[in-house]
Design a protein around this motif. Structure first.
Motif, PDB file in Angstrom:
ATOM      1  N   PRO A  55       0.814  -1.226   0.000  1.00 48.02           N
ATOM      2  CA  PRO A  55       0.000   0.000   0.000  1.00 48.02           C
ATOM      3  C   PRO A  55       0.847   1.276   0.000  1.00 48.02           C
ATOM      4  N   SER A  56       1.958   1.264   0.760  1.00 48.50           N
ATOM      5  CA  SER A  56       2.825   2.455   0.786  1.00 48.50           C
ATOM      6  C   SER A  56       3.422   2.722  -0.580  1.00 48.50           C
ATOM      7  N   SER A  64       9.011   8.621   1.092  1.00 48.66           N
ATOM      8  CA  SER A  64       8.744   7.549   0.134  1.00 48.66           C
ATOM      9  C   SER A  64       9.837   6.479   0.181  1.00 48.66           C
ATOM     10  N   LEU A  65      11.074   6.918   0.319  1.00 55.27           N
ATOM     11  CA  LEU A  65      12.189   5.973   0.427  1.00 55.27           C
ATOM     12  C   LEU A  65      12.052   5.118   1.679  1.00 55.27           C
ATOM     13  N   SER A  66      11.742   5.768   2.790  1.00 57.25           N
ATOM     14  CA  SER A  66      11.701   5.046   4.069  1.00 57.25           C
ATOM     15  C   SER A  66      10.486   4.139   4.199  1.00 57.25           C
ATOM     16  N   ASP A 100      14.155  -2.070  -5.971  1.00 60.53           N
ATOM     17  CA  ASP A 100      14.178  -1.212  -7.151  1.00 60.53           C
ATOM     18  C   ASP A 100      13.422   0.088  -6.921  1.00 60.53           C
ATOM     19  N   ILE A 101      12.372   0.034  -6.103  1.00 58.56           N
ATOM     20  CA  ILE A 101      11.624   1.260  -5.796  1.00 58.56           C
ATOM     21  C   ILE A 101      12.410   2.137  -4.823  1.00 58.56           C
ATOM     22  N   GLN A 115      15.791   6.908  -3.949  1.00 59.68           N
ATOM     23  CA  GLN A 115      17.133   7.403  -3.604  1.00 59.68           C
ATOM     24  C   GLN A 115      17.637   8.344  -4.703  1.00 59.68           C
ATOM     25  N   GLU A 116      17.368   7.983  -5.957  1.00 60.45           N
ATOM     26  CA  GLU A 116      17.752   8.849  -7.075  1.00 60.45           C
ATOM     27  C   GLU A 116      16.916  10.128  -7.076  1.00 60.45           C
TER      28      GLU A 116
END
Length: 326
Positions: free
Chosen positions: A9-10, A110-112, A118-119, A124-125
């Protein structure tokens, strides 16, 4: 047959918002590129356009790979590149700087909250790109003398221990001077709120909808009150008056943006405001400041709810996937 890669879901939420927000950012940045006269800012905006396009394509690919439907994107039909400029180059740089800071916070979250490698690498990019954009815009703003006034406080001779619980109070004679953390939050909130208010004032001027015009004008009144509170606290503590930017708007009443785009942008900015106030509430130590942030956060949340209701009323809001189909 290639197996479908599932999303949590995140991850669905993160990618959905990345796709929708960057489809908005891409044509809006193209509009500002078309209006910008400053060569340095023009190059920075071209970089912003480039990364928005990349992030649209990658977030779309992740969602399609998982067989998730896409929300209605923003495109050239939502932006009139031939419309007159709504603001000066200086204000364009300030706006993009503030938005790049907000994007950095969103991408960090979003990263955490993403699980797939891959996401996580994608976000990170995104973080790296938003940091680069923010740094380029900061250099531009400082060079133009727009990052002012610089605030300084006396440097103590040594670190002192808090010796009395009145340190946490904030009423009348018990009120101590605000500390560096509280100054930082007040200044950050003032600057972001001033841009939000000025943007909203321009939207009220250019929207063809009387109902939305009234909604934006109400938002301007709310945010002006918040600005008055922030500045009054700074002034009480002999700190300088912070700049406002209404003089950087042009007189045009022609809208370069669709009502859907403008209302969506206002919902994003209002959501960011409530997040900022929540962060400030958790970090201040004077009780009166906590009371201010609690009240102001309630006001922007109510305004945000009204904005969401208008999005629904106009058929502008796409529904995120639900836990269970009714």
């Amino acid at each position: 047959m290639t197996a479908i890669k599932k999303l949590t879901p995140s991850e669905v939420t993160n990618l959905w918002q990345s796709y929708l927000t960057n489809t908005m950012s891409y044509p809006v940045t193209q509009y500002f590129i078309a209006k910008t006269q400053d060569e340095e800012l023009h190059a920075i905006l071209e970089y912003a356009e480039e990364i928005a396009k990349i992030e649209v394509d990658i977030s779309k690919a992740f969602l399609e790979e998982a067989n998730h439907p896409l929300p209605q994107k923003f495109d050239q039909n939502d932006v009139d590149i031939d419309a007159p400029a709504i603001c000066t180059d200086n204000f364009t740089g300030i706006i993009k700087y503030q938005l790049s800071q907000a994007a950095h916070i969103v991408y960090s979250l979003s990263l955490s909250t993403s699980t797939r490698k891959d996401i996580r690498e994608f976000y990170q990019e995104c973080l790296k790109n938003s940091a680069e954009l923010s740094n380029r815009l900061a250099d531009f703003i400082i060079k133009k003398g727009l990052h002012h006034p610089e605030i300084h406080i006396p440097t103590p001779n040594h670190a002192e221990k808090v010796s009395n619980q009145r340190f946490l109070a904030g009423w009348f004679a018990e009120r101590r001077p605000i500390n560096t953390a509280e100054i930082s939050q007040l200044v950050f909130n003032f600057k972001a709120t001033e841009l939000h208010k000025t943007f909203m004032k321009k939207f009220a001027q250019v929207t063809p909808s009387k109902k939305l015009k009234k909604h934006y004008e109400r938002g301007v009144e709310i945010l002006q009150k918040h600005l008055d509170i922030f500045q009054s606290i700074l002034t009480e503590n002999d700190l300088p008056k912070l700049p406002t930017w209404e003089s950087e708007l042009t007189d045009t009443a022609v809208s370069p943006f669709s009502d859907r785009l403008m209302l969506y942008k206002m919902t994003l900015l209002t959501s960011e405001a409530s997040g900022r106030y929540g962060t400030s509430l958790s970090s201040v130590q004077r009780r009166d400041l906590g009371v201010h942030y609690t009240r102001l956060m309630a006001e922007v949340l109510k305004y945000g709810e009204d904005s969401a209701n208008l999005m629904i009323e106009h058929g502008f809001m796409d529904q995120l996937p639900l836990a269970k189909k009714e």
